[in-house]
Design a protein around this motif. Structure first.
Motif, mmCIF file in Angstrom:
data_model
loop_
_atom_site.group_PDB
_atom_site.id
_atom_site.type_symbol
_atom_site.label_atom_id
_atom_site.label_comp_id
_atom_site.label_asym_id
_atom_site.label_seq_id
_atom_site.Cartn_x
_atom_site.Cartn_y
_atom_site.Cartn_z
ATOM 1 N N LEU A 251 36.720 34.906 39.636
ATOM 2 C CA LEU A 251 36.403 33.907 38.908
ATOM 3 C C LEU A 251 37.491 33.673 37.738
ATOM 4 O O LEU A 251 37.381 32.792 37.095
ATOM 5 N N ASN A 252 38.229 34.685 37.801
ATOM 6 C CA ASN A 252 39.420 34.508 36.447
ATOM 7 C C ASN A 252 40.748 34.800 36.895
ATOM 8 O O ASN A 252 40.843 35.597 38.197
ATOM 9 N N PRO A 253 41.759 34.726 36.218
ATOM 10 C CA PRO A 253 43.243 35.167 36.397
ATOM 11 C C PRO A 253 43.189 36.468 36.677
ATOM 12 O O PRO A 253 44.237 36.784 37.447
ATOM 13 N N ALA A 254 42.488 37.253 36.290
ATOM 14 C CA ALA A 254 42.618 38.778 36.561
ATOM 15 C C ALA A 254 42.532 39.043 38.116
ATOM 16 O O ALA A 254 43.230 39.985 38.763
ATOM 17 N N GLY A 255 41.797 38.257 38.816
ATOM 18 C CA GLY A 255 41.711 38.476 40.301
ATOM 19 C C GLY A 255 42.907 37.679 41.256
ATOM 20 O O GLY A 255 43.641 38.384 41.857
ATOM 21 N N GLU A 256 43.181 36.460 40.733
ATOM 22 C CA GLU A 256 44.184 35.789 41.615
ATOM 23 C C GLU A 256 45.507 35.729 41.209
ATOM 24 O O GLU A 256 46.142 35.860 42.182
ATOM 25 N N SER A 257 45.733 35.678 40.057
ATOM 26 C CA SER A 257 47.091 36.022 39.490
ATOM 27 C C SER A 257 47.320 37.068 38.374
ATOM 28 O O SER A 257 48.577 37.330 38.195
ATOM 29 N N GLY A 258 46.467 37.769 38.280
ATOM 30 C CA GLY A 258 46.773 38.971 37.140
ATOM 31 C C GLY A 258 46.841 40.254 37.593
ATOM 32 O O GLY A 258 47.734 40.493 38.191
ATOM 33 N N ILE A 259 45.740 41.148 37.049
ATOM 34 C CA ILE A 259 46.072 42.419 37.618
ATOM 35 C C ILE A 259 45.915 42.647 39.284
ATOM 36 O O ILE A 259 46.456 43.645 39.549
ATOM 37 N N VAL A 260 45.051 42.003 39.845
ATOM 38 C CA VAL A 260 44.897 42.270 41.214
ATOM 39 C C VAL A 260 46.174 41.773 41.906
ATOM 40 O O VAL A 260 46.476 42.797 42.844
#
Length: 259
Positions: free
Chosen positions: A190-199
């Motif tokens: 749902l948020n940048p944490a998944g797509e381009s952030g910490i993941v």
């Protein structure tokens, strides 16, 4: 890619994964060929779940459609999903409010709460960044006080900090549990944490994490026993609990009660 598109892509991937895992014999279906015992065809899923094969195909293609709760409940029963997995499926289908309102983050009141606890405790932000901790947590994991701010992320540390890995005698099991919990709790799609952030960051640094993340396992982040090989105290046992502060529903308070 918008949040809605990410949600549909994750829904499609989750359904494909669970379809591939399905036990054919459990549904009274013969093996495919001589030995394939797992995996259902889309037509078989549609028949068993009582839905249109076209509709189900669209779900796996991430089409811009809105599945009803009845359809998702039927698929959850068909794939024998756990309660946590069912909640995750419903959220992917848009049937749960999964995005808590943003709070002020770390506050003096929350730090006072941490300091009042007589055992290790720390506070996680929505993407699992450790934004606060007490002296007992610093004694358990001294590196927390010298890490760069960008590295104070629980997911990052579990997979990249060699010293922390040595502290966890059951690292292989615990690390998988963390990945499943992160997927369930943070809704990374749902948020940048998944797509381009910490993941993305942990995936680039740890092939182990990247492989586990692709498995799409979902797990609860609840009460459990935690073991640590402390450099000074030796093997220590705790019971992990997590709470959501009423004034900060996007944060998670974790503490380790001694056993």
């Amino acid at each position: 890619m918008t949040a809605s598109q990410r949600r549909r892509e994750e829904l499609a991937g989750f359904l494909k994964d669970r379809r591939a895992r399905a036990d054919r014999a459990a549904h009274g279906l013969p093996a495919v060929g001589r030995s394939r015992l797992r995996g259902l065809r889309r037509e078989e899923v549609a028949t068993l779940a009582g839905i249109s094969v076209t509709w189900y195909t669209w779900l796996e293609q991430a089409r811009d459609i809105n599945p009803s709760r009845q359809v998702l409940d039927s698929l959850a029963r068909l794939y024998r999903l756990t309660p946590v997995e069912t909640t995750y499926l419903l959220s992917l289908g848009g049937h749960r409010d999964t995005i808590p309102a943003a709070s002020e983050g770390m506050t003096p009141a929350l730090q006072r709460l941490l300091d009042a606890l007589d055992f290790p405790a720390f506070l996680l932000s929505a993407d699992w960044t450790i934004i606060g901790w007490n002296v007992h947590y610093a004694q358990l994991y001294p590196r927390i006080e010298v890490l760069e701010e960008d590295d104070r992320n629980l997911l990052w540390l579990v997979f990249t900090d060699a010293s922390l890995r040595q502290m966890l005698p059951d690292w292989a099991e615990q690390s998988r549990g963390f990945v499943g919990s992160f997927r369930a709790e943070t809704r990374g799609w749902l948020n940048p944490a998944g797509e381009s952030g910490i993941v993305a960051r942990v995936s680039a640094a740890s092939p182990e994490f990247a492989a586990i993340w692709k498995e799409r396992d979902v797990a609860g982040f609840g009460t459990r026993e935690r073991l640590f090989n402390h450099p000074a105290k030796g093997l220590t046992r705790y019971e992990q609990h997590n709470l959501i502060p009423a004034e900060a529903p996007d944060l998670t308070l974790l503490f380790y009660a001694p056993l």
